[in-house]
Design an enzyme around this catalytic site. Sequence first.
Site, PDB file in Angstrom:
ATOM      1  N   HIS A   1       0.795  -1.234   0.000  1.00 42.48           N
ATOM      2  CA  HIS A   1       0.000   0.000   0.000  1.00 42.48           C
ATOM      3  C   HIS A   1       0.823   1.277   0.000  1.00 42.48           C
ATOM      4  O   HIS A   1       0.273   2.363  -0.125  1.00 42.48           O
ATOM      5  CB  HIS A   1      -0.932   0.023   1.220  1.00 42.48           C
ATOM      6  CG  HIS A   1      -0.213   0.382   2.487  1.00 42.48           C
ATOM      7  ND1 HIS A   1       0.454  -0.543   3.228  1.00 42.48           N
ATOM      8  CD2 HIS A   1      -0.033   1.565   3.113  1.00 42.48           C
ATOM      9  CE1 HIS A   1       1.010   0.050   4.272  1.00 42.48           C
ATOM     10  NE2 HIS A   1       0.739   1.339   4.232  1.00 42.48           N
TER      11      HIS A   1
HETATM   12  C1  UD1 Z   1      -1.580   5.962   5.600  1.00 42.81           C
HETATM   13  C2  UD1 Z   1      -0.196   6.412   6.067  1.00 42.81           C
HETATM   14  C3  UD1 Z   1       0.769   5.225   6.031  1.00 42.81           C
HETATM   15  C4  UD1 Z   1       0.201   4.025   6.754  1.00 42.81           C
HETATM   16  C5  UD1 Z   1      -1.157   3.694   6.166  1.00 42.81           C
HETATM   17  C6  UD1 Z   1      -1.796   2.484   6.783  1.00 42.81           C
HETATM   18  C7  UD1 Z   1       0.417   8.753   5.530  1.00 42.81           C
HETATM   19  C8  UD1 Z   1       1.246   9.600   4.655  1.00 42.81           C
HETATM   20  N1  UD1 Z   1       0.365   7.434   5.195  1.00 42.81           N
HETATM   21  O1  UD1 Z   1      -1.481   5.626   4.214  1.00 42.81           O
HETATM   22  O2  UD1 Z   1       1.970   5.603   6.665  1.00 42.81           O
HETATM   23  O3  UD1 Z   1       1.083   2.919   6.607  1.00 42.81           O
HETATM   24  O4  UD1 Z   1      -1.995   4.844   6.345  1.00 42.81           O
HETATM   25  O5  UD1 Z   1      -2.914   2.102   6.038  1.00 42.81           O
HETATM   26  O6  UD1 Z   1      -0.152   9.209   6.483  1.00 42.81           O
HETATM   27  N2  UD1 Z   1      -8.854   5.492   1.709  1.00 42.81           N
HETATM   28  C9  UD1 Z   1     -10.083   4.897   1.783  1.00 42.81           C
HETATM   29  N3  UD1 Z   1     -10.635   4.703   3.012  1.00 42.81           N
HETATM   30  C10 UD1 Z   1     -10.033   5.087   4.143  1.00 42.81           C
HETATM   31  C11 UD1 Z   1      -8.776   5.722   4.069  1.00 42.81           C
HETATM   32  C12 UD1 Z   1      -8.204   5.894   2.850  1.00 42.81           C
HETATM   33  O7  UD1 Z   1     -10.669   4.521   0.781  1.00 42.81           O
HETATM   34  O8  UD1 Z   1     -10.601   4.874   5.221  1.00 42.81           O
HETATM   35  C13 UD1 Z   1      -8.232   5.660   0.398  1.00 42.81           C
HETATM   36  C14 UD1 Z   1      -8.498   6.994  -0.205  1.00 42.81           C
HETATM   37  O9  UD1 Z   1      -8.673   6.813  -1.559  1.00 42.81           O
HETATM   38  C15 UD1 Z   1      -7.229   7.753   0.051  1.00 42.81           C
HETATM   39  C16 UD1 Z   1      -6.175   6.649  -0.018  1.00 42.81           C
HETATM   40  O10 UD1 Z   1      -6.836   5.496   0.508  1.00 42.81           O
HETATM   41  O11 UD1 Z   1      -7.019   8.767  -0.866  1.00 42.81           O
HETATM   42  C17 UD1 Z   1      -4.955   6.920   0.778  1.00 42.81           C
HETATM   43  O12 UD1 Z   1      -5.290   7.117   2.130  1.00 42.81           O
HETATM   44  P1  UD1 Z   1      -4.346   7.992   3.097  1.00 42.81           P
HETATM   45  O13 UD1 Z   1      -4.941   8.091   4.440  1.00 42.81           O
HETATM   46  O14 UD1 Z   1      -3.959   9.250   2.425  1.00 42.81           O
HETATM   47  O15 UD1 Z   1      -3.028   7.158   3.196  1.00 42.81           O
HETATM   48  P2  UD1 Z   1      -2.765   5.602   3.292  1.00 42.81           P
HETATM   49  O16 UD1 Z   1      -2.342   5.125   1.979  1.00 42.81           O
HETATM   50  O17 UD1 Z   1      -3.859   4.856   3.969  1.00 42.81           O
END
Ligand code: UD1
Length: 371
Positions: free
Chosen positions: A214
Amino acid sequence: MPLFSCMKPYKILSVVGARPQFIKAAPLSKAIAASDNLTEVLVHTGQHYDYALSQQFFDELGLPTPQYNLEIGSGRHAYQMGQILIKLDAVLEKEKPDMVVVFGDTNSTAAAAITAAKNNIPLAHVEAGLREWNKRIPEEINKMLTDAVTDLYFPPTQTGVDNLKKQGVTEGVYLVGDIGMDLIINNLDKIERHKNLLEKLSITEGSYFFMTCHRAGNTDDVGQLEQILSIFDTIKEPIIFPIHPRTKNTIEKHGLQHYLEKKNVVVLEPIGFWDTQVLIQNAKMVLTDSGGVIKEAYFHRVPCLILQKEIEWIEAVREGWAKLVGSQSSDILSGIRSFERPTVWSGFLGDGRTATRIVNIISHYLKNIDQ
Ligand code: UD1
Protein backbone atom coordinates in the site's frame (compact mmCIF):
# COMPACT_ATOMS: atom_id res chain seq x y z
CA MET A 1 -3.12 19.63 40.50
CA PRO A 2 -6.82 19.11 41.29
CA LEU A 3 -8.15 19.55 44.83
CA PHE A 4 -9.55 16.02 45.14
CA SER A 5 -6.91 13.39 45.53
CA CYS A 6 -9.18 10.66 44.12
CA MET A 7 -9.04 12.30 40.69
CA LYS A 8 -6.22 11.36 38.40
CA PRO A 9 -4.12 14.50 38.12
CA TYR A 10 -2.72 14.38 34.58
CA LYS A 11 -4.58 14.48 31.28
CA ILE A 12 -3.02 12.79 28.27
CA LEU A 13 -4.44 13.58 24.86
CA SER A 14 -3.63 10.77 22.39
CA VAL A 15 -4.06 11.37 18.68
CA VAL A 16 -4.75 8.52 16.24
CA GLY A 17 -5.90 8.63 12.64
CA ALA A 18 -4.73 5.68 10.56
CA ARG A 19 -4.80 1.92 10.96
CA PRO A 20 -1.28 1.40 12.35
CA GLN A 21 -1.98 3.97 15.05
CA PHE A 22 -5.02 2.16 16.39
CA ILE A 23 -2.77 -0.86 16.91
CA LYS A 24 -0.15 1.21 18.75
CA ALA A 25 -2.67 3.20 20.81
CA ALA A 26 -4.63 0.20 22.11
CA PRO A 27 -2.00 -1.06 24.59
CA LEU A 28 -1.22 2.48 25.74
CA SER A 29 -4.90 3.30 26.34
CA LYS A 30 -5.20 0.20 28.47
CA ALA A 31 -2.06 1.07 30.46
CA ILE A 32 -3.26 4.66 30.97
CA ALA A 33 -6.62 3.40 32.22
CA ALA A 34 -4.81 1.16 34.71
CA SER A 35 -2.44 3.89 35.93
CA ASP A 36 -2.92 5.84 39.16
CA ASN A 37 -2.37 9.29 37.81
CA LEU A 38 -3.07 9.51 34.09
CA THR A 39 -6.37 9.95 32.31
CA GLU A 40 -6.83 9.93 28.54
CA VAL A 41 -8.70 11.94 25.94
CA LEU A 42 -8.62 10.09 22.64
CA VAL A 43 -8.79 12.05 19.39
CA HIS A 44 -9.34 10.41 15.99
CA THR A 45 -8.32 12.65 13.10
CA GLY A 46 -10.54 10.70 10.68
CA GLN A 47 -7.67 10.11 8.21
CA HIS A 48 -8.94 6.54 7.95
CA TYR A 49 -12.72 6.33 7.96
CA ASP A 50 -13.71 3.03 6.25
CA TYR A 51 -14.98 0.38 8.67
CA ALA A 52 -12.25 -2.04 7.60
CA LEU A 53 -9.43 0.44 8.22
CA SER A 54 -10.80 2.10 11.33
CA GLN A 55 -13.82 0.98 13.40
CA GLN A 56 -12.93 -2.71 12.92
CA PHE A 57 -9.76 -2.07 14.98
CA PHE A 58 -11.59 -0.16 17.72
CA ASP A 59 -14.00 -3.08 18.05
CA GLU A 60 -11.33 -5.78 18.01
CA LEU A 61 -8.70 -4.14 20.15
CA GLY A 62 -10.98 -2.66 22.79
CA LEU A 63 -9.96 0.93 22.09
CA PRO A 64 -12.36 3.40 23.70
CA THR A 65 -14.60 5.47 21.45
CA PRO A 66 -12.70 8.69 20.71
CA GLN A 67 -14.07 11.78 22.43
CA TYR A 68 -13.36 13.73 19.24
CA ASN A 69 -13.36 12.81 15.56
CA LEU A 70 -11.90 15.55 13.38
CA GLU A 71 -13.29 13.88 10.22
CA ILE A 72 -10.53 15.12 7.95
CA GLY A 73 -10.94 12.24 5.47
CA SER A 74 -8.81 11.75 2.37
CA GLY A 75 -7.01 14.39 0.36
CA ARG A 76 -3.64 15.79 -0.53
CA HIS A 77 -1.15 15.60 2.32
CA ALA A 78 -1.08 19.36 2.88
CA TYR A 79 -4.88 19.39 3.02
CA GLN A 80 -5.00 16.56 5.54
CA MET A 81 -2.33 18.13 7.72
CA GLY A 82 -3.83 21.63 7.45
CA GLN A 83 -7.24 20.37 8.53
CA ILE A 84 -5.71 18.60 11.53
CA LEU A 85 -3.75 21.71 12.55
CA ILE A 86 -6.89 23.83 12.54
CA LYS A 87 -9.27 21.34 14.13
CA LEU A 88 -6.91 19.87 16.73
CA ASP A 89 -5.87 23.36 17.78
CA ALA A 90 -9.44 24.01 18.92
CA VAL A 91 -9.54 20.70 20.82
CA LEU A 92 -6.26 21.45 22.58
CA GLU A 93 -7.50 24.88 23.56
CA LYS A 94 -10.59 23.35 25.10
CA GLU A 95 -9.05 20.27 26.75
CA LYS A 96 -5.76 21.81 27.89
CA PRO A 97 -4.01 18.44 28.25
CA ASP A 98 -0.78 18.03 30.21
CA MET A 99 0.74 16.07 27.35
CA VAL A 100 -0.04 15.07 23.78
CA VAL A 101 0.95 11.57 22.60
CA VAL A 102 1.39 10.69 18.93
CA PHE A 103 2.25 7.37 17.30
CA GLY A 104 4.30 6.34 14.28
CA ASP A 105 4.70 8.34 11.11
CA THR A 106 1.48 9.21 9.33
CA ASN A 107 0.17 12.63 8.32
CA SER A 108 -1.93 12.53 11.49
CA THR A 109 1.21 12.02 13.59
CA ALA A 110 3.16 14.95 12.17
CA ALA A 111 0.22 17.36 12.08
CA ALA A 112 -0.76 16.57 15.67
CA ALA A 113 2.86 16.97 16.78
CA ILE A 114 3.12 20.42 15.23
CA THR A 115 -0.21 21.49 16.75
CA ALA A 116 0.92 20.39 20.21
CA ALA A 117 4.23 22.22 19.83
CA LYS A 118 2.48 25.40 18.69
CA ASN A 119 0.38 25.22 21.85
CA ASN A 120 3.46 24.66 24.03
CA ILE A 121 2.10 21.33 25.23
CA PRO A 122 4.72 18.66 26.00
CA LEU A 123 4.77 16.00 23.30
CA ALA A 124 5.55 12.28 23.48
CA HIS A 125 6.30 10.33 20.31
CA VAL A 126 5.74 6.59 20.43
CA GLU A 127 7.99 4.98 17.78
CA ALA A 128 10.39 7.91 17.66
CA GLY A 129 13.77 7.81 15.96
CA LEU A 130 13.04 5.47 13.06
CA ARG A 131 14.45 6.59 9.74
CA GLU A 132 14.64 5.38 6.17
CA TRP A 133 16.92 8.29 5.25
CA ASN A 134 14.93 9.05 2.11
CA LYS A 135 12.85 12.21 2.04
CA ARG A 136 10.90 11.04 -1.01
CA ILE A 137 9.00 8.70 1.31
CA PRO A 138 6.08 10.66 2.83
CA GLU A 139 6.38 8.82 6.16
CA GLU A 140 10.04 9.87 6.43
CA ILE A 141 9.07 13.55 6.32
CA ASN A 142 6.46 12.87 9.01
CA LYS A 143 8.99 11.12 11.22
CA MET A 144 11.48 13.97 10.93
CA LEU A 145 8.90 16.71 11.53
CA THR A 146 7.54 14.91 14.57
CA ASP A 147 10.91 14.21 16.15
CA ALA A 148 11.92 17.85 15.63
CA VAL A 149 9.28 18.99 18.18
CA THR A 150 9.09 15.98 20.53
CA ASP A 151 9.90 16.17 24.27
CA LEU A 152 9.71 12.49 25.22
CA TYR A 153 11.05 10.11 22.59
CA PHE A 154 10.06 6.45 22.76
CA PRO A 155 12.18 4.62 20.18
CA PRO A 156 11.31 0.93 19.87
CA THR A 157 14.85 -0.19 19.01
CA GLN A 158 18.48 0.71 19.64
CA THR A 159 18.64 1.77 15.98
CA GLY A 160 16.00 4.39 16.80
CA VAL A 161 18.12 5.66 19.70
CA ASP A 162 21.19 5.79 17.45
CA ASN A 163 19.32 7.66 14.69
CA LEU A 164 18.19 10.31 17.17
CA LYS A 165 21.76 10.66 18.40
CA LYS A 166 22.94 11.15 14.80
CA GLN A 167 20.52 14.07 14.63
CA GLY A 168 21.76 15.54 17.91
CA VAL A 169 18.91 14.28 20.13
CA THR A 170 20.02 12.59 23.35
CA GLU A 171 17.74 14.14 26.01
CA GLY A 172 14.36 12.62 26.83
CA VAL A 173 15.11 9.45 24.84
CA TYR A 174 13.86 6.15 26.30
CA LEU A 175 14.36 2.80 24.65
CA VAL A 176 11.07 1.11 25.52
CA GLY A 177 10.57 -1.64 22.94
CA ASP A 178 7.87 -1.89 20.31
CA ILE A 179 4.35 -1.20 21.49
CA GLY A 180 2.76 -3.19 18.65
CA MET A 181 4.42 -6.27 20.14
CA ASP A 182 2.51 -5.73 23.40
CA LEU A 183 -0.68 -6.63 21.59
CA ILE A 184 0.72 -9.80 20.09
CA ILE A 185 2.75 -11.10 23.00
CA ASN A 186 -0.10 -10.59 25.46
CA ASN A 187 -2.81 -12.06 23.22
CA LEU A 188 -1.37 -15.18 21.64
CA ASP A 189 -4.49 -17.07 22.70
CA LYS A 190 -6.68 -14.70 20.67
CA ILE A 191 -4.56 -15.34 17.59
CA GLU A 192 -4.93 -19.07 18.18
CA ARG A 193 -8.73 -18.67 18.38
CA HIS A 194 -8.77 -17.04 14.93
CA LYS A 195 -6.91 -19.92 13.35
CA ASN A 196 -10.03 -21.41 11.75
CA LEU A 197 -9.57 -18.69 9.12
CA LEU A 198 -7.06 -21.01 7.42
CA GLU A 199 -9.77 -23.60 6.92
CA LYS A 200 -12.22 -20.97 5.68
CA LEU A 201 -9.69 -19.91 3.05
CA SER A 202 -8.81 -23.55 2.24
CA ILE A 203 -5.14 -23.06 3.01
CA THR A 204 -2.78 -24.91 5.30
CA GLU A 205 0.18 -23.95 7.48
CA GLY A 206 3.35 -23.10 5.60
CA SER A 207 1.86 -23.56 2.13
CA TYR A 208 0.86 -20.05 1.00
CA PHE A 209 2.21 -16.53 0.53
CA PHE A 210 0.75 -13.58 2.43
CA MET A 211 1.07 -10.25 0.64
CA THR A 212 0.23 -6.63 1.41
CA CYS A 213 1.13 -3.56 -0.62
CA HIS A 214 0.00 0.00 0.00
CA ARG A 215 2.93 2.41 0.28
CA ALA A 216 2.70 5.43 -2.03
CA GLY A 217 6.00 4.56 -3.72
CA ASN A 218 4.51 1.26 -4.93
CA THR A 219 0.88 2.15 -5.55
CA ASP A 220 1.04 5.63 -7.08
CA ASP A 221 3.44 4.47 -9.81
CA VAL A 222 1.39 2.11 -11.93
CA GLY A 223 4.49 0.60 -13.61
CA GLN A 224 5.89 -0.33 -10.24
CA LEU A 225 2.59 -1.79 -9.03
CA GLU A 226 2.30 -3.83 -12.23
CA GLN A 227 5.82 -5.20 -11.67
CA ILE A 228 4.73 -6.42 -8.23
CA LEU A 229 1.42 -7.88 -9.40
CA SER A 230 3.06 -9.69 -12.30
CA ILE A 231 4.72 -12.13 -9.87
CA PHE A 232 1.26 -13.72 -9.63
CA ASP A 233 1.89 -15.11 -13.14
CA THR A 234 4.78 -17.21 -11.81
CA ILE A 235 3.90 -18.17 -8.23
CA LYS A 236 1.98 -21.45 -8.06
CA GLU A 237 1.11 -21.51 -4.34
CA PRO A 238 -1.96 -19.68 -2.98
CA ILE A 239 -1.37 -15.95 -2.44
CA ILE A 240 -3.54 -14.27 0.20
CA PHE A 241 -3.74 -10.58 -0.61
CA PRO A 242 -5.84 -8.26 1.60
CA ILE A 243 -6.08 -5.14 -0.48
CA HIS A 244 -5.73 -1.55 0.76
CA PRO A 245 -8.17 0.96 -0.81
CA ARG A 246 -5.33 2.99 -2.28
CA THR A 247 -3.96 -0.10 -4.08
CA LYS A 248 -7.43 -1.11 -5.22
CA ASN A 249 -7.97 2.38 -6.66
CA THR A 250 -4.81 2.19 -8.78
CA ILE A 251 -5.60 -1.35 -9.95
CA GLU A 252 -9.11 -0.35 -11.05
CA LYS A 253 -8.04 2.93 -12.62
CA HIS A 254 -5.37 1.27 -14.76
CA GLY A 255 -7.18 -1.94 -15.65
CA LEU A 256 -4.86 -4.29 -13.76
CA GLN A 257 -7.67 -6.48 -12.37
CA HIS A 258 -6.65 -9.41 -14.55
CA TYR A 259 -3.65 -10.02 -12.27
CA LEU A 260 -6.08 -10.66 -9.42
CA GLU A 261 -8.18 -13.12 -11.39
CA LYS A 262 -5.64 -15.97 -11.23
CA LYS A 263 -6.96 -19.09 -9.54
CA ASN A 264 -4.39 -19.09 -6.73
CA VAL A 265 -4.81 -15.40 -5.83
CA VAL A 266 -7.21 -14.76 -2.95
CA VAL A 267 -8.06 -11.06 -2.70
CA LEU A 268 -9.61 -9.94 0.58
CA GLU A 269 -10.96 -6.62 1.84
CA PRO A 270 -8.65 -5.14 4.55
CA ILE A 271 -8.80 -7.64 7.40
CA GLY A 272 -8.70 -7.26 11.17
CA PHE A 273 -5.69 -7.51 13.45
CA TRP A 274 -6.10 -11.06 14.74
CA ASP A 275 -6.86 -12.50 11.30
CA THR A 276 -3.78 -10.73 9.96
CA GLN A 277 -1.65 -12.34 12.67
CA VAL A 278 -3.01 -15.79 11.82
CA LEU A 279 -2.25 -15.31 8.15
CA ILE A 280 1.27 -14.05 8.83
CA GLN A 281 2.06 -16.67 11.47
CA ASN A 282 1.18 -19.57 9.19
CA ALA A 283 2.51 -18.28 5.87
CA LYS A 284 5.37 -19.87 3.97
CA MET A 285 6.59 -16.34 3.27
CA VAL A 286 5.35 -12.76 3.62
CA LEU A 287 5.69 -10.15 0.86
CA THR A 288 5.03 -6.60 2.06
CA ASP A 289 5.87 -2.92 2.09
CA SER A 290 4.25 -2.33 5.50
CA GLY A 291 6.51 -1.68 8.49
CA GLY A 292 3.96 -3.26 10.80
CA VAL A 293 3.71 -6.47 8.78
CA ILE A 294 7.53 -6.74 8.58
CA LYS A 295 7.74 -6.62 12.38
CA GLU A 296 4.92 -9.10 12.79
CA ALA A 297 6.52 -11.55 10.33
CA TYR A 298 9.74 -11.26 12.32
CA PHE A 299 7.89 -11.95 15.58
CA HIS A 300 6.25 -15.06 14.12
CA ARG A 301 9.61 -16.13 12.61
CA VAL A 302 8.28 -16.13 9.08
CA PRO A 303 10.58 -15.17 6.17
CA CYS A 304 9.69 -11.78 4.71
CA LEU A 305 10.51 -10.04 1.45
CA ILE A 306 10.28 -6.26 1.65
CA LEU A 307 8.85 -4.62 -1.47
CA GLN A 308 10.94 -1.49 -0.87
CA LYS A 309 14.57 -0.43 -1.03
CA GLU A 310 14.68 1.13 2.44
CA ILE A 311 13.41 -0.05 5.81
CA GLU A 312 13.35 1.22 9.39
CA TRP A 313 13.37 -2.25 10.97
CA ILE A 314 16.91 -2.91 9.86
CA GLU A 315 17.52 -5.53 12.59
CA ALA A 316 15.15 -7.94 10.84
CA VAL A 317 17.25 -7.60 7.68
CA ARG A 318 20.55 -7.96 9.53
CA GLU A 319 19.38 -11.18 11.19
CA GLY A 320 18.27 -12.52 7.82
CA TRP A 321 14.52 -12.78 8.52
CA ALA A 322 13.70 -10.03 6.04
CA LYS A 323 15.24 -9.20 2.67
CA LEU A 324 14.95 -5.90 0.81
CA VAL A 325 13.97 -6.80 -2.74
CA GLY A 326 12.19 -3.67 -4.02
CA SER A 327 9.42 -3.86 -6.59
CA GLN A 328 10.97 -5.44 -9.71
CA SER A 329 9.28 -8.78 -10.37
CA SER A 330 12.57 -10.53 -11.23
CA ASP A 331 14.09 -9.39 -7.91
CA ILE A 332 11.05 -10.50 -5.94
CA LEU A 333 11.01 -13.91 -7.61
CA SER A 334 14.71 -14.47 -7.13
CA GLY A 335 14.30 -13.36 -3.49
CA ILE A 336 11.66 -16.05 -3.04
CA ARG A 337 13.84 -18.72 -4.64
CA SER A 338 17.04 -17.88 -2.80
CA PHE A 339 15.70 -17.23 0.71
CA GLU A 340 17.47 -19.21 3.37
CA ARG A 341 15.81 -19.42 6.75
CA PRO A 342 18.13 -17.89 9.37
CA THR A 343 19.03 -19.60 12.62
CA VAL A 344 19.42 -16.48 14.81
CA TRP A 345 16.38 -14.70 16.28
CA SER A 346 17.15 -12.06 18.89
CA GLY A 347 13.58 -10.89 19.59
CA PHE A 348 14.80 -7.29 19.27
CA LEU A 349 11.27 -5.87 19.31
CA GLY A 350 10.68 -6.11 23.03
CA ASP A 351 8.94 -8.08 25.72
CA GLY A 352 5.28 -7.01 25.67
CA ARG A 353 5.66 -4.44 28.48
CA THR A 354 6.31 -1.34 26.38
CA ALA A 355 3.05 0.45 27.21
CA THR A 356 3.60 0.13 30.96
CA ARG A 357 7.10 1.53 30.60
CA ILE A 358 5.81 4.50 28.63
CA VAL A 359 3.10 5.24 31.18
CA ASN A 360 5.63 5.15 34.03
CA ILE A 361 8.02 7.49 32.21
CA ILE A 362 5.25 9.95 31.30
CA SER A 363 3.96 9.98 34.90
CA HIS A 364 7.42 10.65 36.23
CA TYR A 365 8.01 13.41 33.66
CA LEU A 366 4.75 15.20 34.46
CA LYS A 367 5.32 14.94 38.22
CA ASN A 368 8.74 16.55 37.74
CA ILE A 369 7.27 19.43 35.74
CA ASP A 370 4.75 19.97 38.55
CA GLN A 371 7.38 20.22 41.26
C1 UD1 B 1 -1.58 5.96 5.60
C2 UD1 B 1 -0.20 6.41 6.07
C3 UD1 B 1 0.77 5.22 6.03
C4 UD1 B 1 0.20 4.03 6.75
C5 UD1 B 1 -1.16 3.69 6.17
C6 UD1 B 1 -1.80 2.48 6.78
C7 UD1 B 1 0.42 8.75 5.53
C8 UD1 B 1 1.25 9.60 4.66
N1 UD1 B 1 0.37 7.43 5.20
O1 UD1 B 1 -1.48 5.63 4.21
O2 UD1 B 1 1.97 5.60 6.67
O3 UD1 B 1 1.08 2.92 6.61
O4 UD1 B 1 -1.99 4.84 6.34
O5 UD1 B 1 -2.91 2.10 6.04
O6 UD1 B 1 -0.15 9.21 6.48
N2 UD1 B 1 -8.85 5.49 1.71
C9 UD1 B 1 -10.08 4.90 1.78
N3 UD1 B 1 -10.63 4.70 3.01
C10 UD1 B 1 -10.03 5.09 4.14
C11 UD1 B 1 -8.78 5.72 4.07
C12 UD1 B 1 -8.20 5.89 2.85
O7 UD1 B 1 -10.67 4.52 0.78
O8 UD1 B 1 -10.60 4.87 5.22
C13 UD1 B 1 -8.23 5.66 0.40
C14 UD1 B 1 -8.50 6.99 -0.20
O9 UD1 B 1 -8.67 6.81 -1.56
C15 UD1 B 1 -7.23 7.75 0.05
C16 UD1 B 1 -6.18 6.65 -0.02
O10 UD1 B 1 -6.84 5.50 0.51
O11 UD1 B 1 -7.02 8.77 -0.87
C17 UD1 B 1 -4.95 6.92 0.78
O12 UD1 B 1 -5.29 7.12 2.13
P1 UD1 B 1 -4.35 7.99 3.10
O13 UD1 B 1 -4.94 8.09 4.44
O14 UD1 B 1 -3.96 9.25 2.43
O15 UD1 B 1 -3.03 7.16 3.20
P2 UD1 B 1 -2.77 5.60 3.29
O16 UD1 B 1 -2.34 5.12 1.98
O17 UD1 B 1 -3.86 4.86 3.97
